[in-house]
Design a protein around this motif. Structure first.
Motif, PDB file in Angstrom:
ATOM      1  N   ARG A   1      -8.858  69.887  98.883  1.00 32.09           N
ATOM      2  CA  ARG A   1      -7.898  69.847  97.477  1.00 32.09           C
ATOM      3  C   ARG A   1      -8.533  68.724  96.530  1.00 32.09           C
ATOM      4  NH1 ARG A   1      -4.218  68.703 100.562  1.00 32.09           N
ATOM      5  NH2 ARG A   1      -2.991  69.855 102.028  1.00 32.09           N
TER       6      ARG A   1
ATOM      7  N   LYS B   1      -9.903  69.405  92.356  1.00 26.75           N
ATOM      8  CA  LYS B   1      -8.993  68.983  91.341  1.00 26.75           C
ATOM      9  C   LYS B   1     -10.148  68.209  90.948  1.00 26.75           C
ATOM     10  CE  LYS B   1      -5.880  64.976  90.125  1.00 26.75           C
ATOM     11  NZ  LYS B   1      -6.954  64.314  89.666  1.00 26.75           N
TER      12      LYS B   1
ATOM     13  N   LEU C   1      -5.412  77.145 102.063  1.00 23.94           N
ATOM     14  CA  LEU C   1      -6.479  76.812 100.587  1.00 23.94           C
ATOM     15  C   LEU C   1      -7.469  77.116 100.218  1.00 23.94           C
ATOM     16  CD1 LEU C   1      -6.461  72.973 101.886  1.00 23.94           C
ATOM     17  CD2 LEU C   1      -5.248  73.916  99.364  1.00 23.94           C
TER      18      LEU C   1
END
Lengths: 93, 186
Positions: free
Chosen positions: A59, A63, B140
Motif C-alpha cells: 500500500r 501511494k 492488492l
C-alpha cells in the motif's frame, strides 16, 4: 509434519511442501522494511506478521507512486518531454 | 534476490519504457489539466513496469489486461509493450460457498463445548488472521484473486521488487526535474 501434504500424488506435478512455503515466506520477509521482532516464535505468528507487513508495504509503495506521479505532473509541465531539457534529465538518471 | 546488475538493467528498461509512454503525451500543451497529466504519467509508469516482465508473471499480465479494457489506453500499451493485448475476461469464481462452509465448521467446533484449550483457540484465531490477511493481499496484487498460496507469494515478491524499481526511478526523475527547474530559473 513436513511430509504431510506431499503424500497426495494426484493434484499438480509440483508437490507443495511446508519447506517451500517457509522458504518463500522468508524471501518475502527479507524484502520488507525492518519490522519489530515479535517475541513469539510460532510459524503462524510470524507468517501473520509477514502478511500484515507485506500488505502495508505494498500500500505504501502504491501511494508513493501516486504521490510521485502528482509531483511529476507539476514538474514536467514546465518541461516539454521532447526538448533538450528532457534529454538532460534522461542523462542524469 | 536479484543481483545488483539485474536490478540496474531492470531500472533502465523501466525508464526506457516509461519515456516511450510519456512521449505519446508529448503534447502536454496548456490545455491538459494537471489531473490528466498525472493520470498519463502514472499509467505510463504502470504499463512500463509491467512490460519489463514480458508476460512472464501473472500480476503483470493482469495489470496490462486491466488497462487495455479502456479503449483509450490501447495505443499507449502497444507503444510500450510492443504488442497487441487482447482483453481477457476475468473468471470471477464465486468462492463464498467455500468460505461459509469453513466458517460454520469453526463455529461448530466451538459450539460443541468440547474442552477447547487456550492454545487451540489461539491457533484458530491465528489461522483466521492469516486467511483474512491473505485475502487482503490477493486484492492488492493484480490478478491475485485466482492465485493459489505458492503463486501468490512468488507473485508478491516479484510485484514488490517491481514496485520498488518504479518508486526509485520515478523518484530520481522527480529530483532531477526539480534540480533542473531550479537551476534554469536562477
Amino acid at each position: 509434519m513436513s511430509g504431510r501434504r506431499s503424500r497426495q500424488p494426484s493434484s499438480s506435478n509440483t508437490r507443495i511442501t511446508d519447506e517451500q512455503i517457509i522458504e518463500l515466506v522468508s524471501k518475502l520477509h527479507q524484502l520488507l522494511p525492518e519490522i519489530r521482532n515479535s517475541t513469539r516464535r510460532s510459524n503462524k505468528a510470524s507468517a501473520n506478521k509477514v502478511l500484515e507487513e507485506t500488505c502495508n508495504y505494498i500500500r505504501n509503495l502504491n501511494k508513493e507512486v501516486d504521490d510521485l506521479s502528482q509531483r511529476l505532473s507539476q514538474l514536467l509541465s514546465t518541461i516539454e518531454v521532447n526538448s533538450p531539457e528532457a534529454a538532460i534529465i534522461r542523462s542524469l538518471i | 534476490m536479484k543481483s545488483r546488475m539485474q536490478n540496474s538493467s531492470l531500472k533502465q528498461e523501466f525508464l526506457k519504457n516509461w519515456i516511450k509512454g510519456l512521449q505519446l503525451h508529448a503534447n502536454f500543451n496548456k490545455n491538459t489539466t494537471i489531473l490528466e497529466r498525472r493520470k498519463a504519467i502514472k499509467l505510463s509508469a504502470d504499463i512500463a513496469i509491467a512490460s519489463t516482465r514480458n508476460s512472464t508473471t501473472r500480476w503483470s499480465r493482469a495489470l496490462i489486461a486491466d488497462a487495455s479494457r479502456d479503449e483509450s489506453n490501447k495505443t499507449l500499451i502497444e507503444k510500450i509493450s510492443g504488442r497487441d493485448v487482447p482483453h481477457k475476461a476475468s473468471f470471477g469464481l464465486i468462492r463464498c460457498s467455500k468460505k461459509i462452509l469453513k466458517r460454520s465448521r469453526v463455529a461448530r467446533e466451538v459450539r460443541a463445548k468440547k474442552a477447547v484449550s487456550p492454545s487451540v483457540v489461539a491457533s484458530l484465531i491465528a489461522k483466521k488472521l492469516v486467511k483474512s490477511r491473505t485475502r487482503v493481499l490477493k486484492r492488492l496484487v493484480p490478478g491475485g484473486e485466482d492465485m493459489d498460496e505458492i503463486s501468490l507469494i512468488k507473485e508478491t515478491i516479484d510485484y514488490i521488487v517491481s514496485l520498488r524499481v518504479q518508486v526509485d526511478v520515478m523518484g530520481r526523475m522527480a529530483k532531477a526535474a526539480d534540480r533542473l527547474i531550479r537551476s534554469t530559473s536562477l
